[in-house]
Write an enzyme that holds these catalytic residues in place. Structure first.
Site, PDB file in Angstrom:
ATOM      1  N   LYS B  79       0.713  -1.055   0.014  1.00  0.00           N
ATOM      2  CA  LYS B  79       0.053   0.085  -0.161  1.00  0.00           C
ATOM      3  C   LYS B  79       0.769   1.246   0.098  1.00  0.00           C
ATOM      4  O   LYS B  79       1.981   1.345   0.840  1.00  0.00           O
ATOM      5  CB  LYS B  79      -0.668   0.185   1.195  1.00  0.00           C
ATOM      6  CG  LYS B  79      -1.991   1.059   1.308  1.00  0.00           C
ATOM      7  CD  LYS B  79      -2.974   0.746   2.534  1.00  0.00           C
ATOM      8  CE  LYS B  79      -3.878   1.752   2.360  1.00  0.00           C
ATOM      9  NZ  LYS B  79      -4.836   1.637   3.707  1.00  0.00           N
ATOM     10  N   SER B 154      -9.764   1.564   2.625  1.00  0.00           N
ATOM     11  CA  SER B 154      -8.905   2.387   1.929  1.00  0.00           C
ATOM     12  C   SER B 154      -7.717   1.443   1.070  1.00  0.00           C
ATOM     13  O   SER B 154      -7.098   2.173   0.270  1.00  0.00           O
ATOM     14  CB  SER B 154      -8.273   3.417   2.746  1.00  0.00           C
ATOM     15  OG  SER B 154      -7.237   2.741   3.688  1.00  0.00           O
ATOM     16  N   SER B 178      -9.923  -0.700   6.808  1.00  0.00           N
ATOM     17  CA  SER B 178      -9.117  -0.762   5.813  1.00  0.00           C
ATOM     18  C   SER B 178      -8.397  -1.572   5.097  1.00  0.00           C
ATOM     19  O   SER B 178      -8.339  -1.815   3.753  1.00  0.00           O
ATOM     20  CB  SER B 178      -8.236   0.692   5.595  1.00  0.00           C
ATOM     21  OG  SER B 178      -8.981   1.852   5.776  1.00  0.00           O
TER      22      SER B 178
END
Lengths: 95, 488, 496
Positions: B79, B154, B178
């Site tokens: 990420k 996210s 997330s």
């Protein structure tokens, strides 16, 4: 009922160093008002005598030895600087 | 089966038997990325030359008799809020669009010890704020299983990459769901470890007391192995826990006989889609057949969790994101003639709308005259939530709930209404507030063929119970869904 | 002094000053407060920074254990109680010298509180309450471009983060100080204690000791408090007194005219010796303090605090008391010696070697000729190259009659120049005092024989003339003759 006024929102934007156009400010104020309205639910909870939690950990005294480690080179320190001069970060006139 | 759809543990066996080499795996990932990146936009930064170079280096390492670790030669999507030395790390924000860290996050260093392959820096909601991956300065991510749908957020990029075969597994971060929510919406496995189990050093903070890095994988076994690889005490993180070395795969036991499972009614309440509820209930029935005891329970304070979260997370974020000011790194408005003008314009232009909204909420909640009513009150209610969980875990080994109240929703469906978006994290948020571990595993498909996830929550540092339960249910459920149509 | 001020002569002033001080002290640890960068003064800009103290995204602070020890030590020396649990807060505000735009500091749960410092004003002692001692991190430094180096005249500034993250303690007093002179003496006493503790170099020139003052006036004897102003840029002991004196005069003038004192932050300018109001910011400060979620609490158990307490050396106040009561030194000498840690340590070593009978001689040397020499050469006692042992052997020689005090002064000078031991110098130059009566008698006879006229004057009752004869003996012996002995023999011979 309004929880946050336009003036308050504008003050908050100043504290947060965010320049908002008046349209943006209008929109964000009404969204903030919605969110704070929802958040107000916490006031229903009885927290008499309840301590606040800022941490879920029960650790304390996390300390390190006073031992010197390598610093970055000046070049690496300034690597991402948007503007630099004489080994320092250049910033516009301080107001 | 294509190599890029295998698990890391399967690939490790093949590497051991010399059935594949590092370059084969990298090539397979590269091929899928080249094909799917334009459709899915899972990555912000994908560089095939770096991928190949890493694979070549690892082949030399293996040829020289180097040890095969669990993630040797495995392409991992990272990420883009996890710092990688010399490789752009943007947090999906314009304000960090060209930012190149001068150090590696601790989790990256740990994977480097495994001789892993960095597949690429995965897309996300800007500064991890969002539940649909639509808040990215680099464009939204699409759900590989249905390109009309969001992948969740996210960590939408990491989840989509793993789902679509653009990486074998991924590292995400979870502040309010997330990792788990996008894993659920993409039909894969996402784990949020106990707060402090994985170092946050090098994870660009959203809300420091809630953030945690964790694995996004195809199955529970990879999840356990990836957690073993990245967890452990870190002297650079004062909030890291010292548990000693733990091998989580030892907990992968197919036996939940006598396990006490609680089902919090607050997490199965209105707002949970009936198909989601049915699917989770089916899984619970299976658990019962396997000998577990299921009981519905009540954790009354959970009804405040969303409100508490939307005070604490934005408050911490408003302070954490102050450092993005155009002085030391990142975007700067070059026209401003004074320092404060530069701050205001840089931040106004550099941050997207959701980030600004949260900075505003947080700044307000911490400001003079409101601190006690918002921030401190929320911290007190947070204590109530923690206490409710503690009480539940005196009686139950694990708690089970849906991960997300709905399956993947349409792109654009909720962007106009922040509050409705926030509600998609209603089942995952309480776990972060209490610092507990939880996993999302797929448990079925909706009538629209969209995956449904169930969440298993355990007490502090009881990842052992999570893996045991998840592994047993994974076997019983037998979920398998790959977006193979994308390759046709 | 001005007409409103209480000048310690007992004259009552019309207004009484109420003064409180906030002092920042940079701790002399090896590394910064929250990262492993070395502390530095005068290093090239941005060469003592790392991802943590530059506030790079993703980095986290870890507390320096030495800084905590130093802070506790200081707090204990100021008679504070160490709080069992203390936490770090974030103080949020934007400024270019702040790497994170928040400062990690302590707020409502500081490290220590409720202490005091007794400030000796000569004729009285002022007990100044210490409200709190807390830890925080320092900011970076701004260099303003343009020839004047002033912020108002420069178009841009350059930021150097070398200092950012240096460990600081802030020491806040109660508003117990009543005169600018007390403020100055408080700071001198505080600095001396911190130097004794060896936790900071306390250099005001280099900014490792910085002080802000707040002052309000009230009619003498009144209970109600006046409106206070805060004064910044008081970066020497002299400026603290001068700045507060100016501010006293200014506020008293306003009150006399029936005007109001405005609550302001004012800047002291030592060139004009005045204070002026700093431009008011658009909005009042709202620091949005909240507990730093990247750090965990400090819990101080009694044993750990006791361990640190044991490391505290004898402090200046206790030293003076011992010098007066045990050693019987004169008040002024005792204070002078205790006012410098190294001097006091030097003296204590001498006292130890010489024992109670001769230690006063050491005190006289240290505050007399030795001090004058150091002053002339701008040296610290540590840099003198004269060990306590050497000074003591010199003293032993004087006390034992081996050399005269006059010779001793020149021996000392040579010790200072050549770093030689006193006995070597005496041997080399044959300086030992002549106390041999036979030898002296012979020389005296020669002098008497050669000075008939003077001898006659003495015999005629002109006693003063004997001094000339003794001088002749001293000249013949190059000053080495024992003067008391010469006097005795000479008198005896002339009376015959």
């Amino acid at each position: 009922m309004k929880i946050i006024s336009l003036e308050q929102a504008s003050h908050v934007a100043k504290l947060a160093e965010l320049e908002l156009s008046s349209d943006e400010l209008d929109k964000i104020t009404s969204q903030l008002d919605d969110i704070l309205g929802h958040v107000a639910k916490i006031n229903e909870a009885d927290t008499e005598g309840v301590r606040p939690t800022s941490h879920t950990l029960d650790t304390n005294n996390v300390l390190r030895e006073d031992t010197v480690k390598d610093s970055l080179s000046q070049e690496d320190a300034l690597k991402n600087a948007p503007q630099q001069s004489g080994g320092g970060f250049l910033v516009p006139k301080i107001d | 089966m294509q190599l890029n759809f295998l698990t890391a543990h399967k690939l490790k066996k093949m590497l051991e038997k010399r059935e594949v080499c590092a370059s084969d795996i990298a090539a397979s990932i590269q091929e899928s990325c080249e094909k799917l990146q334009p459709k899915i936009n899972a990555y912000i930064n994908f560089d095939k030359s770096i991928l190949q170079k890493q694979a070549e280096e690892i082949e030399c390492y293996i040829a020289a008799g180097g040890k095969l670790h669990d993630f040797t030669a495995i392409p991992v999507a990272v990420k883009d809020n996890i710092c990688t030395h010399g490789i752009k790390t943007t947090c999906a924000s314009k304000i960090l669009a060209d930012y190149v860290p001068v150090y590696d996050a601790t989790v990256i260093k740990k994977l480097q010890e495994h001789k892993y392959v960095l597949a690429g820096k995965a897309n996300m909601d800007e500064f991890a704020m969002g539940s649909s991956n639509e808040n990215s300065a680099f464009g939204p991510v699409k759900n590989p299983l249905d390109l009309q749908m969001v992948p969740g957020g996210s960590s939408g990029g990491p989840a989509a990459a793993v789902c679509a075969g653009m990486a074998i597994c991924a590292l995400g971060s979870d502040t309010g769901g997330s990792i788990r929510q996008p894993a659920s919406l993409c039909g894969i496995v996402g784990l949020k470890p106990t707060y402090g189990l994985v170092s946050r050093y090098g994870l660009i903070s959203f809300a420091s007391s809630l953030d945690q890095v964790g694995p996004i994988t195809r199955d529970v076994t990879d999840s356990a192995n990836l957690l073993s690889a990245i967890s452990g005490w870190d002297q650079c993180d004062s909030t890291s826990i010292n548990t000693g070395k733990v091998s989580y795969k030892d907990f992968l036991v197919d036996d939940i006989k006598g396990l006490n499972i609680g089902v919090p009614k607050q997490l199965m309440a209105e707002g949970v889609d009936s198909q989601v509820a049915d699917s989770v209930n089916n899984a619970l029935e299976m658990a019962q057949h396997l000998g577990a005891n299921i009981e519905q329970i009540s954790l009354p304070s959970l009804e405040y969790a969303l409100s508490v979260f939307y005070v604490i997370a934005p408050s911490e974020a408003s302070s954490n994101l102050s450092k993005f000011d155009g002085v030391r790194y990142g975007y700067r408005n070059m026209q401003a003639s004074t320092l404060h003008q530069m701050y205001r314009q840089t931040r106004a232009q550099g941050f997207g709308p959701e980030v600004k909204r949260r900075i505003m909420i947080g700044t307000y909640c911490l400001s003079s005259g409101y601190y006690d009513a918002y921030y401190e009150k929320a911290q007190r209610v947070r204590t109530l939530i923690i206490n409710d969980f503690k009480k539940a875990f005196e009686k139950y080994d694990v708690l089970i709930s849906p991960t997300s109240p709905t399956t993947a929703f349409k792109i654009g469906e909720k962007t106009g209404d922040p509050l409705s978006m926030y509600l998609s994290d209603i089942c995952t948020i309480p776990v972060n507030l209490a610092g507990l571990p939880a996993i999302s595993i797929p448990c079925g498909l909706s009538s629209e063929n969209l995956p449904i996830g169930l969440q298993i929550i355990a007490g502090t540092l009881r990842e052992d119970l999570i893996f045991k339960t998840a592994y047993s249910l994974e076997k019983a459920i037998g979920f398998n869904k790959f977006p193979l149509h994308l390759y046709e | 002094m001005n007409k409103y001020m209480n000048n310690n002569t007992g004259e009552m002033a019309k207004y009484e000053a109420v003064i409180g001080l906030e002092t920042h002290v940079e701790l002399s640890t090896n590394t910064k407060m929250f990262c492993g960068c070395a502390l530095s003064f005068g290093a090239e800009p941005n060469t003592r920074t790392c991802p943590v103290c530059l506030g790079l995204p993703g980095t986290l602070p870890v507390i320096n254990s030495k800084a905590v020890q130093f802070a506790i030590k200081t707090a204990l020396a100021l008679n504070c109680s160490i709080n069992k649990s203390s936490i770090f807060h974030r103080k949020n505000y934007f400024y270019a010298d702040m790497p994170k735009n928040y400062q990690i500091s302590q707020y409502n749960r500081p490290l220590a509180s409720n202490g005091f410092l007794d400030v000796d004003m000569g004729s009285y002692v002022r007990r100044v309450g210490i409200t709190r001692v807390h830890m925080e991190e320092d900011t970076g430094k701004l260099i303003h471009t343009g020839s004047s180096g002033r912020i108002s005249e420069s178009d841009a500034s350059i930021v150097d983060y070398n200092r950012a993250g240096t460990p600081l303690i802030e020491i806040v007093t109660e508003p117990d100080i009543r005169t600018p002179a007390e403020a100055k003496e408080y700071l001198i006493a505080l600095r001396n204690i911190i130097l004794y503790l060896d936790v900071s170099d306390c250099s005001m020139e280099q900014g490792s000791l910085r002080c802000d003052a707040n002052i309000s006036l009230k009619p003498a004897g009144a209970k109600s408090m006046g409106t206070k102003t805060e004064i910044k840029n008081l970066n020497s002991f002299r400026f603290i007194q001068r700045g507060l004196e100016y501010e006293y005069k200014r506020q008293a003038g306003l009150l006399e005219e029936g005007k109001k004192v405005l609550q302001q932050t004012r800047h002291y300018d030592h060139l004009t010796d005045t204070t002026s109001a700093l431009r008011l910011k658009e909005e009042a400060h709202d620091y949005r303090y909240f507990p730093d979620p990247d750090l965990v609490p400090l819990i101080m158990d009694k044993d750990a605090v006791q361990d640190i307490k044991r490391e505290i050396p004898e402090l200046p106040g206790e030293k003076i008391k011992r010098y007066l009561e045990v050693f019987g030194l004169p008040d002024e000498t005792a204070r002078l010696i205790a006012s410098d840690k190294d001097t006091a340590q030097y003296f204590d070593r001498c006292a130890n070697i010489l024992g109670p009978g001769k230690l006063k001689a050491a005190a006289n040397w240290i505050t007399g000729d030795f001090a004058a020499y150091l002053n002339k050469e701008s040296l610290k006692i540590k840099q003198s190259g004269i060990s306590a042992e050497s000074l003591c052997s010199l003293i032993e020689m004087i006390e034992g009659g081996r050399i005269s005090s006059k010779i001793a002064k020149s021996v000392f000078e040579e010790m200072a120049q050549s770093k030689k031991e006193p006995q070597d110098i005496i041997m080399e130059h044959n300086l030992e005092q002549v106390s041999d009566e036979g030898e002296l008698s012979k020389i005296i006879d020669e002098v008497i024989a050669a000075n008939d006229e003077v001898v006659q004057q003495v015999k005629d009752g002109k006693d003063k003339a004997i001094g000339f004869l003794i001088g002749q003996v001293m000249a013949k012996t190059k000053g080495k003759a024992n003067p008391a002995l010469v006097n005795g023999i000479m008198s005896k011979k002339l009376k015959k």
